[in-house]
Design a protein around this motif. Structure first.
Motif, PDB file in Angstrom:
ATOM      1  N   TRP A  32      33.931  44.552  46.677  1.00 36.04           N
ATOM      2  CA  TRP A  32      34.603  43.694  46.654  1.00 36.04           C
ATOM      3  C   TRP A  32      34.798  42.074  47.030  1.00 36.04           C
ATOM      4  CZ3 TRP A  32      34.347  39.426  50.395  1.00 36.04           C
ATOM      5  CH2 TRP A  32      32.533  39.681  50.823  1.00 36.04           C
ATOM      6  N   ILE A  33      34.064  41.866  46.241  1.00 40.29           N
ATOM      7  CA  ILE A  33      33.236  40.698  45.990  1.00 40.29           C
ATOM      8  C   ILE A  33      34.137  40.058  44.564  1.00 40.29           C
ATOM      9  CG2 ILE A  33      32.102  38.402  45.444  1.00 40.29           C
ATOM     10  CD1 ILE A  33      29.773  39.467  47.053  1.00 40.29           C
ATOM     11  N   SER A  34      33.962  40.940  43.392  1.00 45.18           N
ATOM     12  CA  SER A  34      35.220  40.814  42.640  1.00 45.18           C
ATOM     13  C   SER A  34      36.190  40.677  42.532  1.00 45.18           C
ATOM     14  CB  SER A  34      34.019  41.621  41.103  1.00 45.18           C
ATOM     15  OG  SER A  34      32.806  41.484  41.541  1.00 45.18           O
ATOM     16  N   LEU A  35      36.598  41.874  43.036  1.00 46.95           N
ATOM     17  CA  LEU A  35      37.953  42.207  43.713  1.00 46.95           C
ATOM     18  C   LEU A  35      38.781  41.089  44.258  1.00 46.95           C
ATOM     19  CD1 LEU A  35      37.704  46.362  44.124  1.00 46.95           C
ATOM     20  CD2 LEU A  35      38.836  45.391  41.720  1.00 46.95           C
ATOM     21  N   ALA A  36      37.765  40.678  45.687  1.00 44.39           N
ATOM     22  CA  ALA A  36      38.383  38.956  45.895  1.00 44.39           C
ATOM     23  C   ALA A  36      39.297  37.813  45.144  1.00 44.39           C
ATOM     24  CB  ALA A  36      37.884  39.225  46.731  1.00 44.39           C
ATOM     25  N   LEU A  37      37.699  37.739  44.487  1.00 46.89           N
ATOM     26  CA  LEU A  37      38.277  37.042  43.034  1.00 46.89           C
ATOM     27  C   LEU A  37      39.208  36.970  42.510  1.00 46.89           C
ATOM     28  CD1 LEU A  37      34.494  36.134  42.515  1.00 46.89           C
ATOM     29  CD2 LEU A  37      35.986  34.783  43.284  1.00 46.89           C
ATOM     30  N   ILE A  38      39.678  38.217  41.589  1.00 39.93           N
ATOM     31  CA  ILE A  38      40.293  38.867  40.727  1.00 39.93           C
ATOM     32  C   ILE A  38      41.520  38.942  41.437  1.00 39.93           C
ATOM     33  CG2 ILE A  38      41.495  40.377  39.320  1.00 39.93           C
ATOM     34  CD1 ILE A  38      38.944  41.149  38.768  1.00 39.93           C
ATOM     35  N   ALA A  39      41.976  38.933  42.254  1.00 36.42           N
ATOM     36  CA  ALA A  39      43.347  38.850  43.646  1.00 36.42           C
ATOM     37  C   ALA A  39      43.563  37.324  43.943  1.00 36.42           C
ATOM     38  CB  ALA A  39      42.857  39.773  44.799  1.00 36.42           C
ATOM     39  N   ALA A  40      42.279  36.315  44.195  1.00 38.31           N
ATOM     40  CA  ALA A  40      42.538  35.405  44.659  1.00 38.31           C
ATOM     41  C   ALA A  40      43.147  34.822  43.989  1.00 38.31           C
ATOM     42  CB  ALA A  40      41.489  34.843  45.245  1.00 38.31           C
ATOM     43  N   PHE A  41      42.282  34.221  42.322  1.00 44.34           N
ATOM     44  CA  PHE A  41      43.055  33.470  41.112  1.00 44.34           C
ATOM     45  C   PHE A  41      44.000  33.368  41.144  1.00 44.34           C
ATOM     46  CE2 PHE A  41      43.716  33.306  37.251  1.00 44.34           C
ATOM     47  CZ  PHE A  41      43.498  31.554  36.860  1.00 44.34           C
ATOM     48  N   PRO A  42      45.172  34.124  40.769  1.00 41.06           N
ATOM     49  CA  PRO A  42      46.296  33.855  40.461  1.00 41.06           C
ATOM     50  C   PRO A  42      47.172  32.908  41.951  1.00 41.06           C
ATOM     51  CG  PRO A  42      46.509  36.278  40.958  1.00 41.06           C
ATOM     52  CD  PRO A  42      44.820  35.545  41.136  1.00 41.06           C
ATOM     53  N   VAL A  43      46.856  33.206  43.200  1.00 40.21           N
ATOM     54  CA  VAL A  43      47.146  32.790  44.142  1.00 40.21           C
ATOM     55  C   VAL A  43      46.883  31.918  44.212  1.00 40.21           C
ATOM     56  CG1 VAL A  43      47.789  32.574  46.611  1.00 40.21           C
ATOM     57  CG2 VAL A  43      47.161  34.937  44.955  1.00 40.21           C
ATOM     58  N   ALA A  44      45.696  31.083  43.481  1.00 42.56           N
ATOM     59  CA  ALA A  44      45.327  29.462  43.656  1.00 42.56           C
ATOM     60  C   ALA A  44      45.749  28.857  42.373  1.00 42.56           C
ATOM     61  CB  ALA A  44      43.483  29.052  43.515  1.00 42.56           C
ATOM     62  N   ALA A  45      45.844  29.544  41.379  1.00 37.04           N
ATOM     63  CA  ALA A  45      46.035  29.364  40.094  1.00 37.04           C
ATOM     64  C   ALA A  45      47.858  28.529  40.036  1.00 37.04           C
ATOM     65  CB  ALA A  45      46.610  30.353  38.819  1.00 37.04           C
ATOM     66  N   LEU A  46      48.492  29.309  41.091  1.00 37.11           N
ATOM     67  CA  LEU A  46      49.862  29.166  41.167  1.00 37.11           C
ATOM     68  C   LEU A  46      50.421  28.404  42.107  1.00 37.11           C
ATOM     69  CD1 LEU A  46      51.573  32.584  41.165  1.00 37.11           C
ATOM     70  CD2 LEU A  46      51.928  31.189  39.299  1.00 37.11           C
ATOM     71  N   LYS A  84      30.739  42.575  36.301  1.00 37.04           N
ATOM     72  CA  LYS A  84      32.205  42.466  37.320  1.00 37.04           C
ATOM     73  C   LYS A  84      32.251  41.147  37.568  1.00 37.04           C
ATOM     74  CE  LYS A  84      31.602  46.708  39.070  1.00 37.04           C
ATOM     75  NZ  LYS A  84      31.634  47.513  39.909  1.00 37.04           N
ATOM     76  N   LEU A  85      30.626  40.317  38.355  1.00 42.60           N
ATOM     77  CA  LEU A  85      30.797  39.040  38.939  1.00 42.60           C
ATOM     78  C   LEU A  85      31.551  38.303  37.573  1.00 42.60           C
ATOM     79  CD1 LEU A  85      30.726  37.613  41.435  1.00 42.60           C
ATOM     80  CD2 LEU A  85      28.331  37.213  41.017  1.00 42.60           C
ATOM     81  N   PHE A  86      30.223  38.249  36.953  1.00 39.96           N
ATOM     82  CA  PHE A  86      30.664  37.484  35.538  1.00 39.96           C
ATOM     83  C   PHE A  86      31.585  37.567  35.007  1.00 39.96           C
ATOM     84  CE2 PHE A  86      30.001  36.745  30.722  1.00 39.96           C
ATOM     85  CZ  PHE A  86      29.293  35.661  30.880  1.00 39.96           C
ATOM     86  N   ALA A  87      32.795  38.533  35.082  1.00 40.79           N
ATOM     87  CA  ALA A  87      33.897  38.489  34.518  1.00 40.79           C
ATOM     88  C   ALA A  87      34.958  37.820  35.316  1.00 40.79           C
ATOM     89  CB  ALA A  87      34.384  39.668  34.168  1.00 40.79           C
ATOM     90  N   ALA A  88      34.671  37.451  36.394  1.00 42.96           N
ATOM     91  CA  ALA A  88      35.672  37.557  37.844  1.00 42.96           C
ATOM     92  C   ALA A  88      35.561  35.720  37.776  1.00 42.96           C
ATOM     93  CB  ALA A  88      35.043  38.140  38.891  1.00 42.96           C
ATOM     94  N   ALA A  89      33.785  35.543  37.470  1.00 39.30           N
ATOM     95  CA  ALA A  89      33.845  34.087  37.494  1.00 39.30           C
ATOM     96  C   ALA A  89      34.197  33.462  36.361  1.00 39.30           C
ATOM     97  CB  ALA A  89      32.076  33.636  37.649  1.00 39.30           C
ATOM     98  N   ALA A  90      34.258  34.065  35.864  1.00 39.37           N
ATOM     99  CA  ALA A  90      34.787  33.769  34.324  1.00 39.37           C
ATOM    100  C   ALA A  90      36.697  32.935  34.223  1.00 39.37           C
ATOM    101  CB  ALA A  90      34.486  34.169  32.582  1.00 39.37           C
TER     102      ALA A  90
END
Length: 168
Positions: A32-46, A84-90
Motif C-alpha cells: 500500500w505504501i508504494s501504491l499510495a506513492l504512485i497514486a499520489a504522484f499524478p495528483v501532486a504533479a498536476l 517497488k519502493l525504489f521505483a515509486a521513489a524514483a
C-alpha cells in the motif's frame, strides 16, 4: 493553493519514512505504501503544474527504476518491497535529481550494511542492550539488510532537488 501543494508534497517524505520504519522493524514494506506513492504522484504533479512532458519523464524514470529494482531483486540484492519502493521513489524524484537519489541510496546502503555487520559481530553484539524483538532480529547475524532504510535516506536527500519541489 500553495497550502494544498505543500500538503501534497508532504505525502512523499511521510510515506518513505513509514516504509523505512516498517522495513527496519519487520523486514517488509507493505504494497500500500508504494501504491499510495504512485497514486499520489499524478495528483501532486498536476497540482504543481508540471508540464505533461516532465510528467512523462518522471514516468519513464519510474519504469526504468522498476526494471533496475527487479534486476536487483532477482540477484537477491534487495527484497521485492524494496524494488517497488525504489521505483515509486524514483517516480517522485525525477530528473536530474535521480542521480543524487541513486548515489545517496548507494552510500546509505553501504553505511547501513557496514553498520549492521559491526553490530552483528561477535565482538560488539554481546554488549548491546536487550531491546524490542525487532531490534534483536535486526542485530542477529545472518539477517538481511532492511534496504528500505537506505532508499528512504536517498529519497530524502534527493527530494529537495526534485522538479516537484522546484515548482513550489
Amino acid at each position: 493553493m500553495h497550502a494544498v501543494q505543500t500538503l501534497l508534497l508532504l505525502i512523499f517524505p511521510i510515506l518513505v519514512i513509514v516504509a523505512a520504519l516498517r522495513d527496519a522493524t519487520s523486514y517488509t514494506i507493505p504494497n500500500w505504501i508504494s501504491l499510495a506513492l504512485i497514486a499520489a504522484f499524478p495528483v501532486a504533479a498536476l497540482a504543481l503544474g508540471l508540464p505533461l512532458s516532465t510528467i512523462g519523464l518522471h514516468l519513464g524514470i519510474g519504469v526504468a527504476a522498476l526494471a533496475l529494482g527487479m534486476v536487483m531483486y532477482f540477484l537477491r540484492w534487495i527484497g521485492g518491497g524494496d524494488a517497488k519502493l525504489f521505483a515509486a521513489a524514483a517516480l517522485w524524484i525525477g530528473w536530474p535529481a535521480t542521480v543524487t537519489f541513486l548515489g545517496a541510496t548507494g552510500v546509505a546502503g553501504g553505511v547501513l550494511s557496514v553498520g549492521l555487520l559491526g553490530l552483528r559481530s561477535a565482538y560488539v553484539r554481546p554488549y548491546l542492550p536487550i531491546g524490542p524483538p525487532w531490534f534483536a532480529r535486526l542485530i542477529e547475524p545472518g539477517q538481511d539488510v532492511p534496504y528500505g532504510v537506505a532508499i528512504c535516506a536517498g529519497a530524502l536527500t534527493a527530494f529537495p532537488a526534485s522538479t516537484l519541489i522546484g515548482r513550489l
